[in-house]
Design an enzyme around this catalytic site. Structure first.
Site, PDB file in Angstrom:
ATOM      1  CE  LYS A  11      -3.353  -2.460   2.742  1.00 48.76           C
ATOM      2  NZ  LYS A  11      -4.102  -3.042   4.502  1.00 48.76           N
ATOM      3  CG  ASP A  16      -8.497  -6.058   6.940  1.00 48.60           C
ATOM      4  OD1 ASP A  16      -7.745  -6.849   7.390  1.00 48.60           O
ATOM      5  OD2 ASP A  16      -8.491  -5.193   6.074  1.00 48.60           O
TER       6      ASP A  16
END
Length: 454
Positions: free
Chosen positions: A159, A195
């Protein structure tokens, strides 16, 4: 207005995007085989689905109470949350988003964690908990090898991050060091998680049957509850009195198919997407499911049919022919039109410079979008049905988060229908949308760790 018939030629061309029941049965078999390879010490190293052990062994029971901090780091921003758990599934949540400047994303690990520690301290001042010693759950959504509930080694940055001195290091220790360098706040880091785990924990607090966490958003991943005896790599006691029998497994299933296991259902569109991605040959299942790629899959099919003269009278547009310009949200919008109406579809096609589209073109474009999104839902369903059957519990709730599941008008129904078809008849299941999984879930992991320590 009746729904227009999609011409046989387009249906025929789209058949490769449709998963048959035989395909799904074979996919389930291959998913379980690959999960077992990830769990086994002998095959873990070469397995695509890594099945990382999270060391989370206790789920919320609804009795957790108190104040907890959560830190959610997974992109160019991070969130700090203060969560107060009260009676009967009641809670208060305060949060603030902090930016991470590009210079810090590409700087040193020390700079990154000092920046995070500073924001944590400021947040605690703002919410008048600066003097208190609070437990913290840390959601860190980058590839981690976990060695314990509070020890996670960064495998690689993704990312757009490239902070030096972090890969191969324990990120919990780096955060502890940064907090210690300040010396002004008292924080106990109780757990590190990703997550997917957060989603499961967040849903399990409300629904104690929750045993699977699923993300279908920009990416896709799942975690589930496994018996410790099946986890070769579990580094803790496996037998004796008071030994916990289960542990949460983070599958990292986006990489399923990297060894060719999905080749029998991949299409030319999938191969083209992979070829032009930043990580060719990797995360192949994710590229068939997630929001990062769904719009582009639809665009590639629309372009092919346009060039073959089956759409728009063979006349496309510069925008349509440009990579990445058919967004995944367009798929959801087009499929949200009522049958026989094409209001959203026309708006999308006009944005793409295709004002000359007929109603028949709109019906055909919608059919292509339905094929792409149904295939994604069915791929996810094959994996979830395989996990439910593997666990073989009488009743299972699947906690789900992510933009595709949340915003696509039919994704939930497609999944329920297909999972029901392939789950053992004696098992009941339901899908539950997670509210703020990665934030609240982190605080809950910390809360459960505190409950167990007491």
């Amino acid at each position: 207005m009746a729904e227009m018939d999609v011409p046989e030629e387009i249906r025929e061309q789209c058949k490769e995007l449709v998963l048959t029941d035989k395909h799904i049965e074979e996919l389930m078999r291959r998913v379980v085989k690959e999960i077992n390879r990830g769990l086994s010490k002998e095959t873990h190293a070469e397995a695509d689905v890594k099945c990382f052990i999270t060391y989370v062994q206790d789920l919320p029971n609804g009795k957790e109470k108190g104040k907890f901090l959560a830190l959610d780091l997974g992109g160019t921003n991070f969130r700090v949350l203060l969560i107060v758990l009260k009676d009967e599934n009641e809670f208060e949540m305060l949060s603030k988003i902090y930016a991470i400047p590009q210079s810090i994303m590409l700087g040193s690990g020390t700079q990154l964690f000092d920046h995070i520690a500073e924001c944590l301290a400021n947040f605690m001042k703002e919410h008048s908990v600066y003097e208190e010693r609070l437990p913290l759950g840390f959601t860190f959504s980058f590839p981690l090898t976990q060695l314990g509930l509070t020890k996670g080694i960064l495998a690689r940055w993704t990312k757009g991050f490239n902070c030096s001195g972090v890969v191969g290091e324990d990120v919990v220790q780096l955060l502890k060091d940064a907090i210690a360098r300040r010396g002004d706040v008292q924080i106990d880091i109780c757990a590190i998680l990703n997550d997917t785990t957060g989603t499961l924990m967040s849903c399990a607090w409300k629904n104690h049957n929750c045993r699977i966490g699923l993300i279908v958003g920009t990416g896709s991943n799942a975690c589930y509850v496994e018996r410790v005896e099946n986890c070769d790599l579990f580094d803790g006691p496996k037998s004796g009195p008071n030994i916990k029998k289960h542990v949460l497994i983070n599958t990292e299933w986006g990489a399923f198919g990297d060894d060719g296991a999905l080749d029998f259902v991949r299409t030319e569109y999938d191969r083209e997407i992979d070829q032009h991605s930043i990580n060719p040959g990797r995360q192949l299942q994710e590229k068939m499911i997630s929001g990062m790629y769904m719009g582009e899959l639809a665009r590639l099919a629309i372009v092919r049919f346009t060039k073959a003269g089956l759409l728009f009278g063979g006349v496309g547009s510069d925008i349509l022919f440009k990579r990445g310009q058919f967004f995944t949200k367009y798929v959801s919008e087009i499929e949200s039109d009522k049958p026989g109406t094409y209001y959203n579809c026309r708006e999308v096609l006009e944005e793409l410079g295709l004002d000359h589209a007929t109603d028949e073109d709109c019906a055909n474009v919608r059919f292509i979008c339905e094929c792409v999104s149904s295939r994604a839902a069915h791929l996810v369903s094959a994996g979830i049905a395989a996990l439910i059957n593997k666990m073989d519990e009488p009743s299972v709730t699947v906690g789900v988060d992510g933009s595709v599941y949340r915003f696509h008008p039919k994704f939930h129904d497609l999944m329920v229908q297909k999972i029901r078809q392939f789950v053992k008849p004696h098992i009941s299941f339901d899908l539950m949308l997670s509210e703020d999984g990665s934030g609240r879930g982190a605080a809950l992991v910390a809360a459960v760790a505190c409950r167990e320590a007491q």
